[in-house]
Design a protein around this motif. Structure first.
Motif, PDB file in Angstrom:
ATOM      1  N   ALA A   7       0.827  -1.204   0.000  1.00  0.00           N
ATOM      2  CA  ALA A   7       0.000   0.000   0.000  1.00  0.00           C
ATOM      3  C   ALA A   7       0.864   1.258   0.000  1.00  0.00           C
ATOM      4  CB  ALA A   7      -0.939  -0.008   1.214  1.00  0.00           C
ATOM      5  N   ALA A   8       1.921   1.255   0.817  1.00  0.00           N
ATOM      6  CA  ALA A   8       2.804   2.415   0.892  1.00  0.00           C
ATOM      7  C   ALA A   8       3.532   2.647  -0.430  1.00  0.00           C
ATOM      8  CB  ALA A   8       3.805   2.240   2.023  1.00  0.00           C
ATOM      9  N   LYS A   9       3.914   1.580  -1.110  1.00  0.00           N
ATOM     10  CA  LYS A   9       4.657   1.705  -2.365  1.00  0.00           C
ATOM     11  C   LYS A   9       3.807   2.279  -3.493  1.00  0.00           C
ATOM     12  CE  LYS A   9       7.880  -2.129  -1.495  1.00  0.00           C
ATOM     13  NZ  LYS A   9       8.259  -3.521  -1.880  1.00  0.00           N
ATOM     14  N   ILE A  10       2.516   1.972  -3.480  1.00  0.00           N
ATOM     15  CA  ILE A  10       1.687   2.384  -4.617  1.00  0.00           C
ATOM     16  C   ILE A  10       0.876   3.656  -4.353  1.00  0.00           C
ATOM     17  CG2 ILE A  10       1.513   0.016  -5.465  1.00  0.00           C
ATOM     18  CD1 ILE A  10      -1.323  -0.107  -4.354  1.00  0.00           C
ATOM     19  N   SER A  11       0.891   4.148  -3.116  1.00  0.00           N
ATOM     20  CA  SER A  11       0.125   5.359  -2.819  1.00  0.00           C
ATOM     21  C   SER A  11       0.787   6.572  -3.459  1.00  0.00           C
ATOM     22  CB  SER A  11       0.007   5.571  -1.316  1.00  0.00           C
ATOM     23  OG  SER A  11      -0.698   6.774  -1.046  1.00  0.00           O
ATOM     24  N   ARG A  12      -0.039   7.474  -3.931  1.00  0.00           N
ATOM     25  CA  ARG A  12       0.485   8.716  -4.503  1.00  0.00           C
ATOM     26  C   ARG A  12       0.440   9.825  -3.445  1.00  0.00           C
ATOM     27  NH1 ARG A  12      -3.029  12.524  -7.195  1.00  0.00           N
ATOM     28  NH2 ARG A  12      -1.314  12.708  -8.676  1.00  0.00           N
ATOM     29  N   LEU A  24       3.547  -0.929   9.720  1.00  0.00           N
ATOM     30  CA  LEU A  24       4.106  -0.157   8.618  1.00  0.00           C
ATOM     31  C   LEU A  24       5.030   0.910   9.166  1.00  0.00           C
ATOM     32  CD1 LEU A  24       4.130   0.540   5.571  1.00  0.00           C
ATOM     33  CD2 LEU A  24       2.202   2.080   6.030  1.00  0.00           C
ATOM     34  N   GLU A  25       6.253   0.939   8.672  1.00  0.00           N
ATOM     35  CA  GLU A  25       7.194   1.980   9.056  1.00  0.00           C
ATOM     36  C   GLU A  25       6.932   3.214   8.204  1.00  0.00           C
ATOM     37  OE1 GLU A  25      12.049   2.621   9.578  1.00  0.00           O
ATOM     38  OE2 GLU A  25      11.253   0.820   8.603  1.00  0.00           O
ATOM     39  N   VAL A  26       6.775   4.361   8.844  1.00  0.00           N
ATOM     40  CA  VAL A  26       6.486   5.583   8.110  1.00  0.00           C
ATOM     41  C   VAL A  26       7.555   6.632   8.408  1.00  0.00           C
ATOM     42  CG1 VAL A  26       4.011   5.160   8.119  1.00  0.00           C
ATOM     43  CG2 VAL A  26       5.014   6.514   9.949  1.00  0.00           C
ATOM     44  N   GLY A  27       7.685   7.546   7.486  1.00  0.00           N
ATOM     45  CA  GLY A  27       8.670   8.608   7.618  1.00  0.00           C
ATOM     46  C   GLY A  27       8.995   9.161   6.247  1.00  0.00           C
ATOM     47  N   TRP A  28       9.842  10.185   6.207  1.00  0.00           N
ATOM     48  CA  TRP A  28      10.241  10.779   4.932  1.00  0.00           C
ATOM     49  C   TRP A  28      10.905   9.711   4.068  1.00  0.00           C
ATOM     50  CZ3 TRP A  28       8.560  15.326   3.326  1.00  0.00           C
ATOM     51  CH2 TRP A  28       8.140  16.262   4.277  1.00  0.00           C
ATOM     52  N   GLY A  29      10.431   9.601   2.824  1.00  0.00           N
ATOM     53  CA  GLY A  29      10.981   8.626   1.892  1.00  0.00           C
ATOM     54  C   GLY A  29      10.372   7.248   2.009  1.00  0.00           C
ATOM     55  N   LEU A  30       9.559   7.021   3.048  1.00  0.00           N
ATOM     56  CA  LEU A  30       8.927   5.715   3.240  1.00  0.00           C
ATOM     57  C   LEU A  30       7.452   5.730   2.876  1.00  0.00           C
ATOM     58  CD1 LEU A  30      10.502   4.795   6.703  1.00  0.00           C
ATOM     59  CD2 LEU A  30      11.218   4.007   4.439  1.00  0.00           C
ATOM     60  N   LEU A  31       6.881   6.915   2.807  1.00  0.00           N
ATOM     61  CA  LEU A  31       5.472   7.075   2.482  1.00  0.00           C
ATOM     62  C   LEU A  31       5.320   8.344   1.666  1.00  0.00           C
ATOM     63  CD1 LEU A  31       2.746   5.644   3.211  1.00  0.00           C
ATOM     64  CD2 LEU A  31       2.497   7.313   5.043  1.00  0.00           C
ATOM     65  N   CYS A  39       0.383  11.753   2.375  1.00  0.00           N
ATOM     66  CA  CYS A  39      -0.458  10.556   2.356  1.00  0.00           C
ATOM     67  C   CYS A  39      -1.029  10.329   3.757  1.00  0.00           C
ATOM     68  CB  CYS A  39       0.353   9.339   1.922  1.00  0.00           C
ATOM     69  SG  CYS A  39      -0.573   7.788   1.946  1.00  0.00           S
ATOM     70  N   GLU A  40      -2.308  10.053   3.821  1.00  0.00           N
ATOM     71  CA  GLU A  40      -2.969   9.799   5.093  1.00  0.00           C
ATOM     72  C   GLU A  40      -3.107   8.302   5.345  1.00  0.00           C
ATOM     73  OE1 GLU A  40      -5.810  13.803   5.061  1.00  0.00           O
ATOM     74  OE2 GLU A  40      -6.683  11.788   4.999  1.00  0.00           O
ATOM     75  N   PHE A  41      -2.977   7.917   6.596  1.00  0.00           N
ATOM     76  CA  PHE A  41      -3.143   6.513   6.990  1.00  0.00           C
ATOM     77  C   PHE A  41      -4.222   6.460   8.067  1.00  0.00           C
ATOM     78  CE2 PHE A  41      -2.432   2.786   9.578  1.00  0.00           C
ATOM     79  CZ  PHE A  41      -2.123   1.793   8.659  1.00  0.00           C
ATOM     80  N   ALA A  42      -5.206   5.596   7.866  1.00  0.00           N
ATOM     81  CA  ALA A  42      -6.311   5.508   8.832  1.00  0.00           C
ATOM     82  C   ALA A  42      -6.678   4.054   9.070  1.00  0.00           C
ATOM     83  CB  ALA A  42      -7.530   6.266   8.328  1.00  0.00           C
ATOM     84  N   ILE A  43      -7.098   3.739  10.289  1.00  0.00           N
ATOM     85  CA  ILE A  43      -7.646   2.431  10.618  1.00  0.00           C
ATOM     86  C   ILE A  43      -9.156   2.576  10.684  1.00  0.00           C
ATOM     87  CG2 ILE A  43      -7.760   0.596  12.341  1.00  0.00           C
ATOM     88  CD1 ILE A  43      -4.916   1.343  13.176  1.00  0.00           C
ATOM     89  N   SER A  44      -9.854   1.820   9.859  1.00  0.00           N
ATOM     90  CA  SER A  44     -11.309   1.906   9.820  1.00  0.00           C
ATOM     91  C   SER A  44     -11.899   0.862  10.753  1.00  0.00           C
ATOM     92  CB  SER A  44     -11.813   1.669   8.393  1.00  0.00           C
ATOM     93  OG  SER A  44     -13.224   1.751   8.333  1.00  0.00           O
ATOM     94  N   LEU A  45     -12.717   1.307  11.689  1.00  0.00           N
ATOM     95  CA  LEU A  45     -13.333   0.420  12.667  1.00  0.00           C
ATOM     96  C   LEU A  45     -14.817   0.268  12.391  1.00  0.00           C
ATOM     97  CD1 LEU A  45     -13.324  -1.181  15.375  1.00  0.00           C
ATOM     98  CD2 LEU A  45     -13.809   1.000  16.515  1.00  0.00           C
ATOM     99  N   GLY A  46     -15.232  -0.956  12.133  1.00  0.00           N
ATOM    100  CA  GLY A  46     -16.644  -1.309  12.120  1.00  0.00           C
ATOM    101  C   GLY A  46     -17.533  -0.456  11.261  1.00  0.00           C
ATOM    102  N   SER A  47     -18.698  -0.091  11.820  1.00  0.00           N
ATOM    103  CA  SER A  47     -19.719   0.602  11.055  1.00  0.00           C
ATOM    104  C   SER A  47     -20.737   1.211  12.007  1.00  0.00           C
ATOM    105  CB  SER A  47     -20.436  -0.388  10.133  1.00  0.00           C
ATOM    106  OG  SER A  47     -21.103  -1.389  10.914  1.00  0.00           O
ATOM    107  N   THR A  48     -21.661   1.955  11.443  1.00  0.00           N
ATOM    108  CA  THR A  48     -22.769   2.528  12.197  1.00  0.00           C
ATOM    109  C   THR A  48     -24.083   1.888  11.739  1.00  0.00           C
ATOM    110  OG1 THR A  48     -23.229   4.311  10.633  1.00  0.00           O
ATOM    111  CG2 THR A  48     -21.535   4.722  12.303  1.00  0.00           C
ATOM    112  N   ARG A  49     -25.135   2.137  12.514  1.00  0.00           N
ATOM    113  CA  ARG A  49     -26.450   1.624  12.109  1.00  0.00           C
ATOM    114  C   ARG A  49     -26.899   2.249  10.787  1.00  0.00           C
ATOM    115  NH1 ARG A  49     -29.532   3.355  17.265  1.00  0.00           N
ATOM    116  NH2 ARG A  49     -27.820   4.868  17.198  1.00  0.00           N
TER     117      ARG A  49
END
Length: 352
Positions: free
Chosen positions: A263-268, A283-290, A294-304
């Motif tokens: 994911a990190a390699k192909i993100s623009r 995932l290791e993040v930092g200058w030159g690694l991402l 680019c935003e990184f988010a963990i999506s949890l579950g859902s709502t009704r």
């Protein structure tokens, strides 16, 4: 009544006899007709005592099953907007309605039911639907009218979790953009469909099994990419096909170190990576690694509301829902097929 419980950590679930639940004034008693099975069920029964994220957070002794659909059997005295015999689905995530997350339209993060890294849900800390009957508050029930509970059951977690993840990023998918779905299993197949329905983005489907990539094409993927070895070849293929531009939105339904690195390699630049899969990768993040910004988010579950919208899409015939049916007495067979990757659709336990 007959039920299937997680009795002890690190042990297979067991059939047990438990009292039939009784609805309180604001509850609905559901005669179960269908319960979807999930990889997280296996993660729970495989958990050693004290291990994260389940056994260090929850007490065993609950009925499994968090993808639940059935028929209204009995209504609490305060429930007047449903009828006995009506088909319904259950939103498995619990919510108190009072904390800052519940009142700010983020009920899946409810503080009242949070236990360390996870939230208590139906079939995960609370009794779920692998039983003849299930009682739930009216606020957690959504009518599906004359819909088939067997087809709707997988939507209550696999479908709606994928939908919520897509909704966190779909506003970025303008004409000319692209999206990548990593992992075309139970959730990823829905992910492809939702992006196709909600945007005009070019969709890349990525998996390590050719048959799943064929399914992705059938439900709307524009490009398919076979993930092999460490994913380097897959990254090169996607960057070549995007002329070096990269991908605007990547949703990872696997969550290994390898898929996150892909994911990190192909993100623009200004892209967004959304993690759903819980396979323990980092995932290791930092200058030159991402990519920059680019935003990184963990999506949890859902709502009704998410579940209501997914059910509306199903009612309109816009979703392909593949299921493999098992009887309530075939849980060992069903979980074995899930564990070994032999399913031809989402495993659904069908009740008489």
């Amino acid at each position: 009544m007959k039920a299937f419980k997680l009795v002890q950590w690190g042990q297979p679930g067991q059939y047990v006899e438990v009292p039939k639940p009784e609805p309180g004034p604001g509850d609905v008693l559901i005669r179960m007709k269908a319960a979807g099975l999930c990889r997280s069920d296996l993660d729970m029964v495989d958990s050693e005592p004290g291990s994260a994220p389940y056994a260090n957070s929850l007490d065993p002794g609950y009925i499994l099953g968090h993808e639940n659909a059935g028929i209204v059997e009995q209504l609490g005295t305060a429930v007047s907007d449903l009828r006995v015999g009506e088909a319904v689905v259950v939103h498995h995530m619990r919510h108190c309605g009072n904390c800052e997350y519940c009142t700010d339209n983020a009920e899946q993060h409810c503080e009242a039911f949070k236990r360390n890294a996870i939230g208590m849900t139906r079939g995960c800390g609370f009794d779920g639907g692998l039983a003849e009957f299930l009682v739930v508050p009216r606020t957690e029930v959504i009518s599906i009218g004359d819909g088939d509970p067997v087809l709707y059951a997988p939507l209550t977690d696999a479908g709606v979790t994928a939908y919520h993840a897509v909704q966190t990023a779909v506003q970025r998918l303008k004409p000319g953009t692209s999206a990548a779905i990593i992992g075309i299993g139970g959730l990823g197949t829905y992910g492809v469909q939702f992006i196709k329905l909600l945007s005009s983005a070019r969709i890349f489907a990525i998996d390590n099994i050719e048959a799943r990539l064929q399914t992705a094409k059938e439900v709307g993927a524009d490009e398919t990419v076979l993930y092999e070895d460490d994913g380097t070849a897959a990254a090169k293929q996607i960057l070549y096909q995007t002329r070096g531009r990269g991908v605007d939105v990547i949703i990872d339904f696997v969550g290994t170190a390898g898929t996150l690195q892909l994911a990190a390699k192909i993100s623009r630049p200004r892209g967004r990576i959304v993690l759903v899969g819980m396979q323990g990768g980092t995932l290791e993040v930092g200058w030159g690694l991402l990519a920059t910004s680019c935003e990184f988010a963990i999506s949890l579950g859902s709502t009704r509301q998410d579940l209501r919208e997914v059910c509306d899409l199903a009612k309109s015939g816009k979703l392909r829902i593949d299921v493999q049916r098992f009887s309530f007495d075939e849980l060992e067979k069903a979980y074995d097929a899930l564990r070994t990757g032999k399913l031809t659709g989402r495993a659904v336990v069908v009740f008489p």
